[in-house]
Write a protein that holds these residues in place. Structure first.
Motif, short mmCIF file in Angstrom:
data_model
loop_
_atom_site.label_atom_id
_atom_site.label_comp_id
_atom_site.label_asym_id
_atom_site.label_seq_id
_atom_site.Cartn_x
_atom_site.Cartn_y
_atom_site.Cartn_z
N UNK A 438 0.83 -1.21 0.00
CA UNK A 438 0.00 0.00 0.00
C UNK A 438 0.87 1.26 0.00
N UNK A 439 1.96 1.24 0.77
CA UNK A 439 2.85 2.40 0.80
C UNK A 439 3.49 2.65 -0.56
N UNK A 440 3.87 1.56 -1.24
CA UNK A 440 4.45 1.71 -2.57
C UNK A 440 3.43 2.29 -3.55
N UNK A 441 2.17 1.87 -3.43
CA UNK A 441 1.12 2.39 -4.30
C UNK A 441 0.90 3.88 -4.07
N UNK A 446 -0.78 5.95 -7.13
CA UNK A 446 -1.86 5.08 -7.58
C UNK A 446 -3.09 5.19 -6.69
N UNK A 447 -2.92 5.65 -5.46
CA UNK A 447 -4.04 5.91 -4.57
C UNK A 447 -3.56 6.84 -3.47
N UNK A 452 -5.37 4.22 1.14
CA UNK A 452 -4.49 3.12 1.53
C UNK A 452 -4.74 2.70 2.96
N UNK A 453 -5.03 3.67 3.83
CA UNK A 453 -5.27 3.34 5.24
C UNK A 453 -6.53 2.52 5.42
N UNK A 454 -7.52 2.68 4.54
CA UNK A 454 -8.79 1.97 4.66
C UNK A 454 -8.78 0.61 3.97
N UNK A 455 -7.73 0.34 3.19
CA UNK A 455 -7.70 -0.91 2.42
C UNK A 455 -7.48 -2.11 3.34
N UNK A 456 -8.30 -3.15 3.23
CA UNK A 456 -7.99 -4.40 3.94
C UNK A 456 -6.78 -5.07 3.31
N UNK A 457 -6.16 -5.97 4.07
CA UNK A 457 -4.93 -6.61 3.59
C UNK A 457 -5.13 -7.33 2.26
N UNK A 458 -6.26 -8.05 2.13
CA UNK A 458 -6.50 -8.81 0.89
C UNK A 458 -6.58 -7.88 -0.31
#
Length: 651
Positions: A438-441, A446-447, A452-458
């Motif tokens: 997520x950090x790389x994205x 890309x976001x 990114x903070x709200x994204x679940x791991x999957x």
């Protein structure tokens, strides 16, 4: 030349498989014999053409394998490495020959270094003609020959007993067993008898050899080996000292499996099978054209009887076409081993370059799928495998520090699930950290950080499939993990499949590819949007409904409607396809409720035309890789129909 290239590729693969197996189990005698036969047959095939450098290299490789068979040289990395280098070189030569008729000058120029490498390895071994382990006793057939030839032998003289079993199909290979025996020097006793009882006169086949030839000769063993150099798998030789004790034995297996035990198969040019598939597809299209005729006979002509006859013919043709298509598609099925067997050598070479100890375990390679799917699966699997080796597997020191075995394991597994196959590539490497992905994205724009903070791991793991995404600090020639995974996903989707990724930090990563067994007939719903017709796979449609205009509610910049106490977003197919937005029909909307990306979405269309069962083909040429289009097919009236990928269109 085409036949040479076809057989040479198979022999190269056989030799590669056997040599890699020998590296793991050096005492595997059948594998050693199989590798020798492959190299020997390759050399014989090359000898039919003017491919001089290839013949010399293969001849030297054959000598090394003969020394290994005689136990005069150890089977270790020192032997396997140069032989695999030869196999790889021959493979490149064969591809040049298939394309241009001769090996290219740069490739042919590598023969000198290969010969030097093989000779250097050969010099470290003892002479193969004097290093055979003695047997405990003389075989019964050799002892009997010695007794029969006793009067011809001088007291205390040495001799060689040979047992020659010509292959049943030897005449078709240009072999003449009696002429071969005539070249054997110093024959003291000769016995010729049938290998099997002679058949009845009415069943006698004059084109099959049924001879067993045995002889005692006073000639040196090396001279006899020279006579049988091209057919060593058909002869057994035992050199005996004056005391009639066996010494060196040309430890060659008995004659190969008899032709009558071979499977009843034949080679068929794939173009012929493809032509049958195309014909079956055209028959499906022609069959679909009968339904409009039946409808026209009923409505325009008013002839119900004619309409029923047309429908009856349609049902019968539908049954026959289905059977024909099923038989043809089954003929196109080949095992996944055709692709899998190319990976062990690649893993060995890549692991050596990276300085890592890696075992590749393959399971289920006998699962079958359409030839096109099996062949096109190589590139995405190759990319995933290289990423796993390069960036998924840790260095040995890092693995030991983490409490893992020094040798890593990459497991490639295939299994069949109904009309689909699952191919899983799993490694026990460092895995992927969702937070790092997520950090790389975020760093690549890309976001946003909030998203990114709200994204679940999957969901964070799925970011690796975005174009250009990478977490690798540097990109090597093998590519970093994540680089090009969008291409992998696109390649699998072109084959009608999906990719699933799961990973756990410090445990490993798994990619699961789900693909159809074959390009089967598809059931489509034909819809209209802005005057154009499109096909949508029925499997993805949950239900259809007529939605009153009053039931459509504006939600921010979009629209939605309520269905059974649930709010469903509404999209217009014409808008998704970027067609004329001013031609939106008034009145009630015809809506398809589809399942896309794990949620239900309503797709408004201008009209629902018909249902069709047809053959869908993936995109090719300029349209290959076009997002939102799954393939094409033909309607009953001959028009080309684009089949939409709604999941890709919706995003």
């Amino acid at each position: 030349m085409q036949q040479f290239a076809l057989e040479a590729r198979e022999l190269v693969q056989q030799a590669s498989d056997d040599l890699l197996a020998l590296e793991r189990t050096p005492r595997d005698r059948p594998r050693l014999e199989s590798a020798f036969r492959a190299i020997h047959t390759l050399k014989g095939s090359v000898g039919l053409f003017d491919f001089g450098p290839m013949h010399g290299v293969l001849h030297q490789a054959e000598d090394l394998l003969m020394a290994a068979r005689a136990d005069s040289i150890d089977i270790d990395a020192g032997l396997i490495d140069p032989l695999l280098a030869v196999v790889e070189w021959v493979e490149r030569c064969v591809e040049d020959i298939a394309r241009d008729g001769l090996p290219s000058v740069p490739v042919a120029g590598e023969a000198g270094s290969l010969l030097a490498m093989l000779r250097q390895e050969g010099e470290t071994s003892t002479d193969a003609t004097g290093a055979h382990a003695p047997e405990e006793g003389i075989p019964e057939w050799a002892s009997e020959l010695l007794q029969l030839s006793g009067q011809a032998l001088d007291a205390g003289s040495a001799c060689v007993a040979l047992r020659y079993e010509p292959h049943a199909e030897c005449f078709f290979n240009g072999d003449d067993p009696l002429a071969t025996m005539a070249r054997v020097p110093g024959i003291l006793h000769l016995r010729v008898q049938p290998r099997e009882p002679w058949p009845a006169p009415g069943e006698f086949d004059p084109f099959r050899c049924n001879l067993l030839i045995e002889a005692i000769t006073a000639a040196p063993l090396s001279e006899i080996e020279a006579v049988f150099r091209l057919i060593p798998d058909q002869v057994r030789m035992i050199a005996m000292a004056p005391a009639l004790r066996p010494e060196p034995e040309a430890d060659v297996p008995q004659a190969a499996v008899q032709a009558e035990n071979a499977p009843a198969t034949m080679r068929v040019d794939t173009a012929r099978i493809d032509a049958l598939v195309e014909i079956a597809g055209e028959l499906i299209t022609a069959k679909n054209g009968l339904l409009p005729l039946a409808d026209e006979a009923r409505r325009a002509i008013g002839d119900e009887r004619l309409s029923r006859q047309i429908l009856a013919s349609h049902h019968e043709i539908e049954r026959l076409v289905g059977a024909l298509y099923g038989a043809v598609t089954k003929a196109r099925l080949i095992p996944l081993s055709q692709t899998f067997r190319r990976f062990p050598r690649l893993v060995r070479e890549t692991a050596g370059r990276l300085g890592k100890a890696i075992d590749l375990v393959m399971e289920g390679d006998g699962v079958e799928a359409d030839r096109e799917i099996v062949e096109d699966l190589f590139e995405p699997l190759l990319h995933l495998l290289r990423n796993a080796l390069d960036h998924g597997i840790e260095p040995e020191a890092e693995r030991l520090a983490a409490g893992k075995p020094a040798r890593a394991t990459v497991r490639l597994t295939a299994r069949q699930r109904g009309e689909h196959i699952e191919v899983e590539l799993r490694d026990d490497g460092r895995g992927m950290a969702p937070a790092r992905i997520a950090a790389a994205a975020v760093s690549k724009g890309l976001l946003s950080a909030a998203e990114a903070a709200e994204l679940p791991d999957a969901a964070a793991l799925q970011l690796v499939f975005l174009p250009g995404f990478s977490t690798a600090a540097s990109v090597s020639d093998l590519s970093g993990r994540g680089v090009g995974l969008d291409a992998v996903k696109s390649a699998v989707q072109r084959l009608g499949g999906t990719v699933e990724l799961s990973s756990e930090p410090s445990v490993g990563t798994s990619f699961r590819l789900t693909l159809p067994v074959s390009f089967a007939m598809s059931r489509l719903m034909v819809v209209e949007a802005r005057g154009e017709r499109y096909g949508i796979p029925i499997e993805g449609i949950v239900e259809t409904l007529r939605l009153p205009a009053a039931a459509i509610m504006p939600v921010r910049s979009g629209e939605a409607f309520v269905l059974r106490d649930g709010t469903i977003p509404l999209l217009h197919l014409g808008t998704l396809l970027q067609l004329d937005l001013e031609r939106r029909p008034a009145g009630d909307a015809r809506v398809l409720v589809v399942e896309a990306n794990g949620r239900r979405v309503g797709i408004a269309v201008d009209a629902i035309a018909e249902r069709a069962e047809t053959l869908m083909r993936p995109l090719s040429g300029l349209l290959r890789g076009m997002p939102g289009i799954a393939g094409t097919t033909l309607l009953g009236d001959g028009r080309v129909l684009l089949v939409l990928d709604l999941e890709a269109l919706i995003g």
